[in-house]
Design a protein around this motif. Structure first.
Motif, PDB file in Angstrom:
ATOM      1  N   GLU A 180      38.443  40.491  47.537  1.00 29.57           N
ATOM      2  CA  GLU A 180      37.686  41.292  46.580  1.00 29.57           C
ATOM      3  C   GLU A 180      38.465  42.541  46.174  1.00 29.57           C
ATOM      4  OE1 GLU A 180      33.620  43.864  46.709  1.00 29.57           O
ATOM      5  OE2 GLU A 180      33.542  41.859  47.602  1.00 29.57           O
ATOM      6  N   VAL A 181      39.114  43.188  47.129  1.00 30.26           N
ATOM      7  CA  VAL A 181      39.914  44.387  46.841  1.00 30.26           C
ATOM      8  C   VAL A 181      41.100  44.018  45.954  1.00 30.26           C
ATOM      9  CG1 VAL A 181      41.335  46.201  47.880  1.00 30.26           C
ATOM     10  CG2 VAL A 181      39.188  45.514  48.978  1.00 30.26           C
ATOM     11  N   ARG A 182      41.715  42.876  46.229  1.00 27.32           N
ATOM     12  CA  ARG A 182      42.865  42.428  45.441  1.00 27.32           C
ATOM     13  C   ARG A 182      42.450  42.173  43.994  1.00 27.32           C
ATOM     14  NH1 ARG A 182      43.885  37.781  47.729  1.00 27.32           N
ATOM     15  NH2 ARG A 182      43.267  36.487  45.988  1.00 27.32           N
ATOM     16  N   MET A 195      55.400  44.843  55.397  1.00 24.43           N
ATOM     17  CA  MET A 195      54.735  43.649  54.885  1.00 24.43           C
ATOM     18  C   MET A 195      55.782  42.619  54.502  1.00 24.43           C
ATOM     19  SD  MET A 195      51.704  45.134  52.538  1.00 24.43           S
ATOM     20  CE  MET A 195      52.063  46.870  52.349  1.00 24.43           C
ATOM     21  N   LYS A 196      55.491  41.360  54.775  1.00 27.99           N
ATOM     22  CA  LYS A 196      56.421  40.288  54.452  1.00 27.99           C
ATOM     23  C   LYS A 196      55.944  39.427  53.289  1.00 27.99           C
ATOM     24  CE  LYS A 196      58.188  40.109  59.091  1.00 27.99           C
ATOM     25  NZ  LYS A 196      58.590  39.355  60.237  1.00 27.99           N
ATOM     26  N   ASP A 197      54.662  39.542  52.914  1.00 26.77           N
ATOM     27  CA  ASP A 197      54.087  38.745  51.841  1.00 26.77           C
ATOM     28  C   ASP A 197      53.379  39.636  50.832  1.00 26.77           C
ATOM     29  OD1 ASP A 197      54.687  36.154  53.039  1.00 26.77           O
ATOM     30  OD2 ASP A 197      53.141  36.662  54.502  1.00 26.77           O
ATOM     31  N   GLY A 198      53.209  39.118  49.620  1.00 33.97           N
ATOM     32  CA  GLY A 198      52.474  39.832  48.589  1.00 33.97           C
ATOM     33  C   GLY A 198      51.929  38.855  47.565  1.00 33.97           C
ATOM     34  N   PHE A 199      50.913  39.274  46.829  1.00 36.46           N
ATOM     35  CA  PHE A 199      50.339  38.463  45.769  1.00 36.46           C
ATOM     36  C   PHE A 199      50.947  38.905  44.443  1.00 36.46           C
ATOM     37  CE2 PHE A 199      47.227  37.867  49.071  1.00 36.46           C
ATOM     38  CZ  PHE A 199      46.848  36.540  48.903  1.00 36.46           C
ATOM     39  N   TYR A 200      51.522  37.948  43.714  1.00 29.99           N
ATOM     40  CA  TYR A 200      52.226  38.238  42.474  1.00 29.99           C
ATOM     41  C   TYR A 200      51.345  37.952  41.266  1.00 29.99           C
ATOM     42  CZ  TYR A 200      56.744  38.767  44.778  1.00 29.99           C
ATOM     43  OH  TYR A 200      57.776  39.218  45.540  1.00 29.99           O
ATOM     44  N   ARG A 210      56.380  35.019  49.644  1.00 30.12           N
ATOM     45  CA  ARG A 210      57.192  35.772  50.598  1.00 30.12           C
ATOM     46  C   ARG A 210      58.033  36.792  49.838  1.00 30.12           C
ATOM     47  NH1 ARG A 210      56.648  35.691  55.727  1.00 30.12           N
ATOM     48  NH2 ARG A 210      58.433  35.685  57.083  1.00 30.12           N
ATOM     49  N   LEU A 211      58.079  38.018  50.318  1.00 29.81           N
ATOM     50  CA  LEU A 211      58.913  39.048  49.707  1.00 29.81           C
ATOM     51  C   LEU A 211      60.368  38.838  50.106  1.00 29.81           C
ATOM     52  CD1 LEU A 211      56.640  42.134  50.455  1.00 29.81           C
ATOM     53  CD2 LEU A 211      56.796  40.873  48.313  1.00 29.81           C
ATOM     54  N   VAL A 235      52.916  43.380  42.271  1.00 29.40           N
ATOM     55  CA  VAL A 235      52.832  42.767  43.601  1.00 29.40           C
ATOM     56  C   VAL A 235      51.777  43.543  44.381  1.00 29.40           C
ATOM     57  CG1 VAL A 235      54.062  42.132  45.700  1.00 29.40           C
ATOM     58  CG2 VAL A 235      55.271  42.150  43.512  1.00 29.40           C
ATOM     59  N   VAL A 236      50.701  42.841  44.734  1.00 29.86           N
ATOM     60  CA  VAL A 236      49.589  43.451  45.455  1.00 29.86           C
ATOM     61  C   VAL A 236      49.708  43.098  46.937  1.00 29.86           C
ATOM     62  CG1 VAL A 236      47.071  43.586  45.637  1.00 29.86           C
ATOM     63  CG2 VAL A 236      48.132  43.252  43.408  1.00 29.86           C
ATOM     64  N   SER A 237      49.389  44.045  47.783  1.00 25.05           N
ATOM     65  CA  SER A 237      49.468  43.865  49.228  1.00 25.05           C
ATOM     66  C   SER A 237      48.690  42.640  49.692  1.00 25.05           C
ATOM     67  CB  SER A 237      48.918  45.113  49.928  1.00 25.05           C
ATOM     68  OG  SER A 237      48.806  44.892  51.306  1.00 25.05           O
ATOM     69  N   ALA A 238      49.287  41.883  50.604  1.00 31.33           N
ATOM     70  CA  ALA A 238      48.612  40.706  51.164  1.00 31.33           C
ATOM     71  C   ALA A 238      47.669  41.094  52.301  1.00 31.33           C
ATOM     72  CB  ALA A 238      49.649  39.708  51.669  1.00 31.33           C
ATOM     73  N   ASN A 239      47.670  42.355  52.695  1.00 27.95           N
ATOM     74  CA  ASN A 239      46.858  42.817  53.817  1.00 27.95           C
ATOM     75  C   ASN A 239      45.461  43.282  53.403  1.00 27.95           C
ATOM     76  OD1 ASN A 239      49.084  42.333  55.398  1.00 27.95           O
ATOM     77  ND2 ASN A 239      49.732  44.462  55.455  1.00 27.95           N
TER      78      ASN A 239
END
Length: 95
Positions: free
Chosen positions: A17-19, A55-60, A47-48, A9-13
């Motif tokens: 490019e960083v992701r 943080m409430k969201d993340g990239f899976y 949504r987490l 789970v990568v930060s949505a913030n």
């Protein structure tokens, strides 16, 4: 070789490019410790279940790979210190 699935789970913030670079670093770690990646699934932003570091969201991302039994411990120790990864889990798949 055993079959594993790595959930990251990568930060949505962070910027796109960083992701992408963070996921590439994780894939390079798997390869460095003898893993052979068979599939990378991008499930997008979700949504987490609960807030993590405000943080409430993340990239899976789900990464399936084959590796020796010692590889998951090495991979986990490196992912644990990555800044943009907020959660991860490696599980061994049943044969």
């Amino acid at each position: 070789m055993n079959k594993y699935e790595l959930t990251v789970v990568v930060s949505a913030n962070v910027e796109d490019e960083v992701r992408v670079n963070t996921v590439e670093q994780v894939k390079e770690l798997v390869a460095r410790f003898g893993g052979v990646i068979s599939n990378v699934e991008d499930c997008g932003k979700k949504r987490l279940a609960y807030e993590i570091q405000h943080m409430k969201d993340g990239f899976y991302y789900f990464i399936k790979f084959d590796a020796d039994a010692a590889a998951p411990a090495e991979i986990e120790s490196r992912i644990r210190i990555m800044d943009n990864v907020i959660r991860f889990l490696i599980v061994k798949e049943e044969a």
